[in-house]
Design a protein around this motif. Structure first.
Motif, PDB file in Angstrom:
ATOM      1  N   ILE A 137       0.582  -1.277  -0.032  1.00 18.02           N
ATOM      2  CA  ILE A 137      -0.110  -0.023  -0.142  1.00 18.02           C
ATOM      3  C   ILE A 137       0.802   1.095  -0.064  1.00 18.02           C
ATOM      4  N   GLY A 138       1.858   1.224   0.812  1.00 12.91           N
ATOM      5  CA  GLY A 138       2.860   2.324   0.893  1.00 12.91           C
ATOM      6  C   GLY A 138       3.410   2.844  -0.520  1.00 12.91           C
ATOM      7  N   ASN A 168      10.031   6.351   2.707  1.00 13.79           N
ATOM      8  CA  ASN A 168      10.871   5.629   3.783  1.00 13.79           C
ATOM      9  C   ASN A 168      10.811   4.169   3.638  1.00 13.79           C
ATOM     10  N   GLY A 177      15.103   4.228   7.179  1.00 11.54           N
ATOM     11  CA  GLY A 177      15.334   4.401   8.680  1.00 11.54           C
ATOM     12  C   GLY A 177      14.067   3.455   9.359  1.00 11.54           C
ATOM     13  N   ALA A 193       3.842   2.727   7.532  1.00  5.28           N
ATOM     14  CA  ALA A 193       4.718   1.375   7.990  1.00  5.28           C
ATOM     15  C   ALA A 193       3.615   0.435   9.007  1.00  5.28           C
ATOM     16  N   VAL A 211       6.480  -0.872  16.140  1.00  4.77           N
ATOM     17  CA  VAL A 211       6.478  -0.150  14.784  1.00  4.77           C
ATOM     18  C   VAL A 211       4.937   0.529  14.463  1.00  4.77           C
ATOM     19  N   PRO A 229      -7.916   0.157   6.068  1.00  8.01           N
ATOM     20  CA  PRO A 229      -8.478  -1.122   5.014  1.00  8.01           C
ATOM     21  C   PRO A 229      -8.827  -2.152   5.483  1.00  8.01           C
ATOM     22  N   PRO A 257       1.796  -8.097  -0.115  1.00  6.89           N
ATOM     23  CA  PRO A 257       2.880  -8.866   0.371  1.00  6.89           C
ATOM     24  C   PRO A 257       2.436  -9.323   1.886  1.00  6.89           C
TER      25      PRO A 257
HETATM   26  P1  NAD Z   1       3.384  -4.905   3.478  1.00  7.12           P
HETATM   27  O1  NAD Z   1       3.878  -5.777   4.514  1.00  7.12           O
HETATM   28  O2  NAD Z   1       3.366  -4.934   2.037  1.00  7.12           O
HETATM   29  O3  NAD Z   1       4.194  -3.484   3.698  1.00  7.12           O
HETATM   30  C1  NAD Z   1       4.613  -2.751   4.869  1.00  7.12           C
HETATM   31  C2  NAD Z   1       5.578  -1.667   4.715  1.00  7.12           C
HETATM   32  O4  NAD Z   1       5.880  -1.353   5.808  1.00  7.12           O
HETATM   33  C3  NAD Z   1       6.779  -2.430   3.838  1.00  7.12           C
HETATM   34  O5  NAD Z   1       7.206  -1.333   3.078  1.00  7.12           O
HETATM   35  C4  NAD Z   1       7.493  -2.585   5.271  1.00  7.12           C
HETATM   36  O6  NAD Z   1       9.191  -2.428   4.579  1.00  7.12           O
HETATM   37  C5  NAD Z   1       7.496  -1.315   6.007  1.00  7.12           C
HETATM   38  N1  NAD Z   1       7.906  -1.360   7.400  1.00  7.12           N
HETATM   39  C6  NAD Z   1       7.508  -2.707   8.078  1.00  7.12           C
HETATM   40  N2  NAD Z   1       8.320  -2.186   9.520  1.00  7.12           N
HETATM   41  C7  NAD Z   1       8.873  -1.072   9.131  1.00  7.12           C
HETATM   42  C8  NAD Z   1       9.709  -0.405  10.158  1.00  7.12           C
HETATM   43  N3  NAD Z   1      10.035  -1.048  11.302  1.00  7.12           N
HETATM   44  N4  NAD Z   1      10.364   0.673   9.725  1.00  7.12           N
HETATM   45  C9  NAD Z   1      10.036   0.811   8.401  1.00  7.12           C
HETATM   46  N5  NAD Z   1       9.276   0.461   7.664  1.00  7.12           N
HETATM   47  C10 NAD Z   1       8.704  -0.877   7.871  1.00  7.12           C
HETATM   48  O7  NAD Z   1       1.980  -4.290   4.033  1.00  7.12           O
HETATM   49  P2  NAD Z   1       0.857  -3.471   3.517  1.00  7.12           P
HETATM   50  O8  NAD Z   1      -0.386  -4.263   3.577  1.00  7.12           O
HETATM   51  O9  NAD Z   1       1.057  -2.837   2.274  1.00  7.12           O
HETATM   52  O10 NAD Z   1       0.757  -2.554   4.698  1.00  7.12           O
HETATM   53  C11 NAD Z   1       0.677  -1.154   4.948  1.00  7.12           C
HETATM   54  C12 NAD Z   1      -0.001  -0.755   5.879  1.00  7.12           C
HETATM   55  O11 NAD Z   1      -1.522  -0.706   5.762  1.00  7.12           O
HETATM   56  C13 NAD Z   1       0.106  -1.414   7.460  1.00  7.12           C
HETATM   57  O12 NAD Z   1       0.109  -0.380   8.527  1.00  7.12           O
HETATM   58  C14 NAD Z   1      -0.918  -2.381   7.498  1.00  7.12           C
HETATM   59  O13 NAD Z   1      -1.247  -2.721   8.939  1.00  7.12           O
HETATM   60  C15 NAD Z   1      -1.971  -1.758   7.124  1.00  7.12           C
HETATM   61  N6  NAD Z   1      -3.173  -2.387   6.522  1.00  7.12           N
HETATM   62  C16 NAD Z   1      -2.960  -3.302   5.408  1.00  7.12           C
HETATM   63  C17 NAD Z   1      -4.038  -4.409   5.099  1.00  7.12           C
HETATM   64  C18 NAD Z   1      -3.924  -5.372   4.216  1.00  7.12           C
HETATM   65  O14 NAD Z   1      -4.692  -6.006   3.728  1.00  7.12           O
HETATM   66  N7  NAD Z   1      -2.891  -5.251   3.372  1.00  7.12           N
HETATM   67  C19 NAD Z   1      -5.438  -4.375   6.092  1.00  7.12           C
HETATM   68  C20 NAD Z   1      -5.554  -3.302   6.566  1.00  7.12           C
HETATM   69  C21 NAD Z   1      -4.447  -2.515   7.231  1.00  7.12           C
END
Ligand code: NAD
Length: 261
Positions: free
Chosen positions: A19-20, A37, A64, A93, A115, A188, A194
């Motif tokens: 998502i980021g 980041n 970072g 993140a 985190v 979301p 991933p």
């Molecule tokens: P993802 O695992 O694909 O991506 C997470 C990102 O956060 C990655 O770029 C990772 O490198 C980064 N990250 C993790 N720990 C970190 C740290 N200590 N410092 C810096 N960066 C860090 O997951 P996503 O699905 O893209 O999730 C993004 C956000 O959306 C999260 O907060 C997650 O909780 C939220 N979310 C996702 C979903 C979903 O279904 N995918 C649902 C609800 C909420």
């Protein structure tokens, strides 16, 4: 595409994938300068090369770990100095660790909280300090989750952390509303990224997940970045302290879709 965010400076944490990454692409495609980041600069370089050029200035990589105070402080300093300002902070993140709650390791629980909660607080602290010191308006958007509201067995830290995010957003919104600093969250539902490889890559689990969502499909990253862009835009100028659920109806007690009477 519209250049709605031309000359805006936006930091996206956790932008290396999922998502980021999509949020960073979205803002850049609408003209913004984006600071991306992630923990490792190497992982962010391919995205930097892919980002559409901003209307002015250039994009930044600010590597970072968002769970480490010194890293967050340095990332915020590099962003504020590199951009000579900041309009929108997007705390995206996040992580989760699965475990039955009776076996949860304290270090795992603490890591998820560090985190998903502490990282948000530390980023917000630096942005608020900057906006207040310079008497500027500001905008913070936190990526929460439907698990801010829906319990998530086997993911105690994740549930706790996203519940905390809901109240962090409300508290900061109230504290800074008078200064025209808005604070909101996007929550979301099940999105194809991933973090969800466990069901996304397994056709049987994918089908089961899709079936229990009222709209009968998981969401796409674009649907989250669209909502995030709305909260960053002037179209949402009177909205603060809210969590916008973007979940295909997942928080609507889906079982009540049938008439049980
Ligand atoms: P993802 O695992 O694909 O991506 C997470 C990102 O956060 C990655 O770029 C990772 O490198 C980064 N990250 C993790 N720990 C970190 C740290 N200590 N410092 C810096 N960066 C860090 O997951 P996503 O699905 O893209 O999730 C993004 C956000 O959306 C999260 O907060 C997650 O909780 C939220 N979310 C996702 C979903 C979903 O279904 N995918 C649902 C609800 C909420």
């Amino acid at each position: 595409k519209s250049q709605r965010f031309a000359h805006k400076k936006i930091l996206v944490t956790g932008a290396s994938q999922g998502i980021g990454e999509d949020i960073a692409m979205h803002f850049a495609s609408e003209g913004a300068q984006v600071a991306i980041n992630g923990r490792k600069a190497e992982k962010l370089r391919p995205l930097l090369d892919k980002l559409p050029k901003p209307a002015s200035g250039s994009h930044l990589i600010v590597a970072g770990d968002m769970s480490v105070e010194e890293d967050v402080d340095r990332v915020m300093k590099e962003t504020l100095e590199g951009f000579e300002g900041l309009d929108v902070l997007i705390c995206n993140a996040g992580m989760q660790i699965e475990c039955p709650s009776e076996d949860i390791a304290l270090k795992d629980f603490n890591m998820v909280m560090a985190v998903n909660v502490t990282g948000v607080v530390l980023c917000a602290r630096a942005a608020l300090k900057y906006w207040r010191a310079n008497d500027l308006p500001g905008n913070i958007i936190v990526n929460s989750s439907v698990h801010q509201q829906i319990p998530k067995p086997h993911y105690l830290g994740y549930s706790a952390s996203k519940g905390a995010v809901g109240n962090i957003v409300r508290t900061l919104a109230l504290e800074y509303a008078r200064y025209n600093i808005r604070v909101n969250a996007v929550a979301p539902g099940a999105i194809v990224t991933p973090i969800n490889d466990a069901w996304v890559k397994d056709p049987v689990k994918y089908e089961a997940t899709a079936k229990h969502i009222p709209m009968k499909r998981p969401g796409e990253c674009r649907e989250i970045s669209d909502a995030t862009a709305f909260l960053a835009s002037k179209e949402s100028s009177y909205i603060t302290g809210q969590t916008l659920f973007v979940d295909g109806g997942l928080t609507l007690y889906a079982d009540f879709e049938q008439n049980w009477s």
